[in-house]
Design an enzyme around this catalytic site. Structure first.
Site, PDB file in Angstrom:
ATOM      1  N   GLY B  11       0.872  -1.282   0.026  1.00 51.03           N
ATOM      2  CA  GLY B  11       0.148  -0.031  -0.050  1.00 51.03           C
ATOM      3  C   GLY B  11       0.985   1.193  -0.289  1.00 51.03           C
ATOM      4  O   GLY B  11       1.902   1.382   0.635  1.00 51.03           O
ATOM      5  N   VAL B  23      16.576   8.873  -1.197  1.00 48.69           N
ATOM      6  CA  VAL B  23      17.604   7.696  -1.688  1.00 48.69           C
ATOM      7  C   VAL B  23      18.275   8.179  -3.017  1.00 48.69           C
ATOM      8  O   VAL B  23      19.755   8.130  -3.132  1.00 48.69           O
ATOM      9  CB  VAL B  23      16.814   6.416  -2.159  1.00 48.69           C
ATOM     10  N   ARG B  72       0.893  -5.094  -6.358  1.00 48.71           N
ATOM     11  CA  ARG B  72       1.147  -6.638  -5.711  1.00 48.71           C
ATOM     12  C   ARG B  72       1.750  -7.636  -6.675  1.00 48.71           C
ATOM     13  O   ARG B  72       0.916  -7.543  -7.731  1.00 48.71           O
ATOM     14  CB  ARG B  72      -0.185  -7.000  -5.046  1.00 48.71           C
ATOM     15  N   ASP B 103       5.688  -4.731   6.117  1.00 44.73           N
ATOM     16  CA  ASP B 103       6.311  -6.127   6.609  1.00 44.73           C
ATOM     17  C   ASP B 103       6.277  -7.177   5.468  1.00 44.73           C
ATOM     18  O   ASP B 103       6.976  -7.947   5.122  1.00 44.73           O
ATOM     19  CB  ASP B 103       5.578  -6.511   7.815  1.00 44.73           C
ATOM     20  N   THR B 126       4.143   2.703   5.761  1.00 39.69           N
ATOM     21  CA  THR B 126       2.910   2.201   5.676  1.00 39.69           C
ATOM     22  C   THR B 126       2.139   3.291   6.848  1.00 39.69           C
ATOM     23  O   THR B 126       2.671   3.400   7.713  1.00 39.69           O
ATOM     24  CB  THR B 126       2.782   0.885   6.219  1.00 39.69           C
ATOM     25  N   ASP B 128      -0.106   2.273   8.377  1.00 41.71           N
ATOM     26  CA  ASP B 128      -0.601   1.502   9.731  1.00 41.71           C
ATOM     27  C   ASP B 128       0.320   1.284  10.966  1.00 41.71           C
ATOM     28  O   ASP B 128      -0.140   1.234  12.088  1.00 41.71           O
ATOM     29  CB  ASP B 128      -0.969  -0.081   9.312  1.00 41.71           C
ATOM     30  N   ASP B 130       2.592  -0.712  11.670  1.00 37.19           N
ATOM     31  CA  ASP B 130       2.259  -1.877  12.489  1.00 37.19           C
ATOM     32  C   ASP B 130       3.591  -2.660  12.659  1.00 37.19           C
ATOM     33  O   ASP B 130       3.791  -3.869  12.603  1.00 37.19           O
ATOM     34  CB  ASP B 130       1.375  -2.615  11.988  1.00 37.19           C
ATOM     35  N   ARG B 172      -5.594  -2.241   9.394  1.00 38.56           N
ATOM     36  CA  ARG B 172      -5.353  -3.755   9.207  1.00 38.56           C
ATOM     37  C   ARG B 172      -5.337  -4.203  10.558  1.00 38.56           C
ATOM     38  O   ARG B 172      -6.389  -4.043  11.462  1.00 38.56           O
ATOM     39  CB  ARG B 172      -4.358  -4.066   8.533  1.00 38.56           C
ATOM     40  N   HIS B 216     -21.931  15.629  22.746  1.00 37.27           N
ATOM     41  CA  HIS B 216     -21.715  14.883  21.424  1.00 37.27           C
ATOM     42  C   HIS B 216     -20.673  13.754  21.994  1.00 37.27           C
ATOM     43  O   HIS B 216     -19.636  13.972  23.121  1.00 37.27           O
ATOM     44  CB  HIS B 216     -21.166  15.495  20.398  1.00 37.27           C
TER      45      HIS B 216
END
Lengths: 320, 320, 320, 320
Positions: B11, B23, B72, B103, B126, B128, B130, B172, B216
């Protein structure tokens, strides 16, 4: 006229606070007193209201939502509820009412005027921009900018992945948000409730684009036209393309209002006060041909605003 | 070492372009040549790659997505696919590879190194966050800011309507986005996959808040913990409160990267080049204790990053 | 008509790219060819131009600035320069020209048409919104939103410190940016070149506000009216209040265009192509009464656009 | 400990409200009472203070500025002023004080503790990020994002015009804002007070870039290093390039805090309460190695935070 009241009703929209501020300050400038009614017609029925001054509306012009809050009132739809509201009109000495909201709110105000003869002026506030009698309603410009920002972000990831993205946007029965945000965002296809659409054509256009080297496609779906999830599924099945669906939801009602909405709200709120002072009794403020004008209140809910076909066709031409 | 290659995989996330830029420029600064591989391991297999120079990465630091695109690759998962990729390594004279991704991408790089001994360095990219072995991955800061902006907008309309809003966010199997954005957004409850949650407790807290005068409530749901639509339905059924659900979706992957993500990406991209030059062969860049460090590549996919309970408890205390 | 050219000239403004995109795609849709001229009249003189296709304008609708770039050309102001430009008209087979820019650019186009009879259509693109013949020019809406965001940020710190802030904004000889952003931002005072202002009155209003409990005051100064630094100094001397001055500068020319500017630019760009196809020869596109219309080109530079006094007075009333 | 007080002092910074919220809620969670002191040490001296509850800090996490306001107090610098403040400590039963501010504010708190032995804990809040003893201070992340957004906007117009832009940013004697925003924004040159700079080298780099085809150059100048206007003038004179100067000013102190600053502020505010409860008496909260830690209060004002040369060199390498 010495004392007027103001309320916000129906779904909130960005710029409502700027309109409240304009009503209050314009009224005070002309020596009127202002009663702020909380939670729309609910507070009107339940006497949830109180005086507002210059300070009540300080530092609110940039805030989304409405400091008077809004709610849907079942009670106001009954004769008993409206009788209670009229008792409050007498108790608080209210001689005119500004209703900031959409066509449903205007309808309630119209009925109340018919029964109790209180002068009412409607100020169109809804992100949907579906009110006949005005080219722009307060909150629409902010909402389409929110959608356009979402398209910008989706475009980033769409380009990287060569995917098809579907974005479902608000608008109830109207396709205005989808159409204008779709044109502004450069969307490949725009599905609106006012026009029949063929998923086959949408898919053909997609395939044609990818063959020509397009890296991504973004399809805007008005909630009144179809479900974003359904559209994604159909495209996947018909084309084999990977699709990702985003549903913006109530995000579109929030945010700091744009300059356009603040200016529109300021002008409309001030105009509403002028109209009450000049003796208008059952009218709405509108923006027509770039001017702030008075119109009959029932314009808003009799007849449906047609979609601008010139804009629709332009969007199609520019997304080839 | 004279020639290295760089690719983005999995992703996409905001800041990947800043990493690519770092880089390329760091490598050129040290006299190396850089090959840019398109569409991740797909382009690696299919020889979709070419030389990059200083100009290739001009004016990209602020752009979301990745100019090298990502995809992918099923083929790279096969020995035949990797053999093709290695043929390209030889054909293009690639002596080291920087893989920017999550990962899964690191795992692919690890396997390739095991088979063909090409030095690889992973740069964690990423939203995420994670990945074990780094406290921050590129794109996470931008993503939580996107969620926090969404909370800001929802808060406007939530206050006006006295409603409960549910916001489903990405991540995820990880609750990091939900947790950090929930703390930053002042959410009333945060549901994450790492912890069991009781809908009864969530509802009790809601009721308690409303009784105390809260206008709220906003509940953040990590996609790995539950479906936002389900949570909304349960709360409605248990409490009778009106709930509105928003699903941000891929919006969270896009947008101009924040300063934090650009700086992180710049530092990590440069470090990856240094590591290749210094002889690291199967490693990843990480940010640990605010320092950019080298770690073993398999750290990323062996073991799961635990949630920070101190932060979780703090979020609970501050949202009373 | 088979081939038209397009250029951007003068100061750039957000939305110019959306206008270029509309010109190119609308023209191609109707079977015309389009030549893109680089760096305004400089490229016209120096033959820095080339064909554009659908892909040339992909993914530019959201970008600030102009992909055709812009410059000021001394050479085009000379008969020799224009003769060179006409040679390029013949060489490239250009039968019509779209000029996106301000009144100065329109003047150049007008002169060129007088001498060489090439049909020209002007599209108003300037953040200053100072062009007679159109109520909105491309970029103005984005610019005032940029200023309003700046006011939002300054308001935060102003409230915390009980200070007076001065914000100098662009607009050259026009006060439109200052006026509309000042109204939208809720500024206490707005100084514009079209009206004389008394620093004594400005200071009295400030003092009055602070006595009433105002926590901060924001004063908008159009660059054509006064220097922000001077205004700050005078207020400090007259009132003893601490003042802080911010000068936004060229920030105001940049940024992703708003939905309004993208839609305006798309409609105006398409209209310009239609006008050339219909035989208009020395005209401009305008937005009047919310409609996109054709007008004479010299409208733009004969006569000065007056300030909207209704808006000015409203801003004063609402900032009491 | 039963009752603590909190104040914000010095220049305000985005995230201070999130810190106040954390102090109040964490304290109440542990059964403590909280007194909010208005306008920094001024309110401390003048007894402008009162109790805060959960509702006092509702809906403030996203707001810039500080609800407790801030001011500079000359009186607190005198023994008499501090004696008055101590009388208020006794009168209101204050047993510990949280001071959110910069090194100057910490110095005041330190002196007060020396004289009257009231436990004080400092929470670093300043956009300048110039406090020794913490790697990040509250507001810095928001400020550099504001600068980076400004660079994004300037980049648009810079590209269109092939110009050189100079952006003067805040930071007092520190170059941190300039350095980090310059790296994140991809600036060509960064001038900071910690390092001598040669205008000749800056100009050579500019010329080199333009010769290589760079369309624009952006130079960031820390206010402590030079005046943006001077730098613009010198470049113009030395190179003949057109330069445009922007001075952001107090804009940089405002805005909705970023997720990073809200999280940092929440963690630091909660830690300050814990520290008071644990008996710390003259300390500050810091973030070191990504952890929230306690440090001696005088760390903040003894010694100057050195610039990170690794980052500076990286910025130079990446902007070649």
């Amino acid at each position: 006229m010495q004392r007027i009241a103001v309320l916000t009703s129906g779904g909130d929209s960005p710029g409502m606070n700027a309109a409240i501020r304009a009503v209050v300050r314009k009224a005070i400038y002309h020596g009127l007193e202002v009663i702020g009614i909380q939670r729309g017609f609910s507070g009107f029925v339940e006497a949830d209201m109180g005086p507002m001054n210059l300070g009540s509306v300080a530092d609110i012009i940039h805030r989304g939502g409405t400091i008077l809050r809004t709610a849907r009132s079942e009670e106001f739809k009954t004769p008993e509820g409206r009788a209670k509201a009229y008792a409050n009109v007498q108790r608080f000495g209210i001689q005119g009412l500004v209703v900031i909201g959409g066509d449903g709110s205007f309808k309630g105000a119209d009925m109340f005027n018919n029964e109790y003869n209180l002068p009412v002026v409607g100020v169109p506030g809804t992100i949907d921009n579906d009110i006949t009698g005005t080219e722009y309603s307060i909150g629409f410009d902010t909402a389409i900018n929110t959608v356009v920002e979402a398209i910008n972000k989706i475009r980033d990831t769409a380009t990287s992945h060569e995917r098809t993205f579907i974005l479902e946007v608000m608008g109830r029965e109207s396709g205005y948000i989808a159409l204008m945000a779709g044109l502004a965002g450069g969307a490949e296809s725009i599905l609106i409730p006012e026009l029949r659409h063929s998923m086959d054509e949408v898919c053909e256009k997609l395939i044609r684009g990818y063959k020509r080297g397009k890296l991504h496609s973004i399809i805007i779906v008005a909630e009144g036209a179809a479900s974003g999830l359904d559209v994604g599924k159909q495209i996947r099945e018909k084309t084999g393309l990977e699709t990702k669906v985003t549903i913006l939801g109530h995000l579109q009602r929030g945010g700091t209002p744009t300059a356009f909405d603040r200016i529109l709200a300021s002008r409309m709120g001030a105009k509403a006060v002028e109209m009450l002072m000049e003796g208008f009794r059952k009218h709405m403020v509108g923006m027509l041909e770039d001017k702030i004008v008075a119109g009959a209140l029932d314009t808003a809910f009799n007849g449906k605003r047609p979609i601008n076909m010139e804009i629709y066709n332009l969007a199609n031409i520019l997304s080839i």
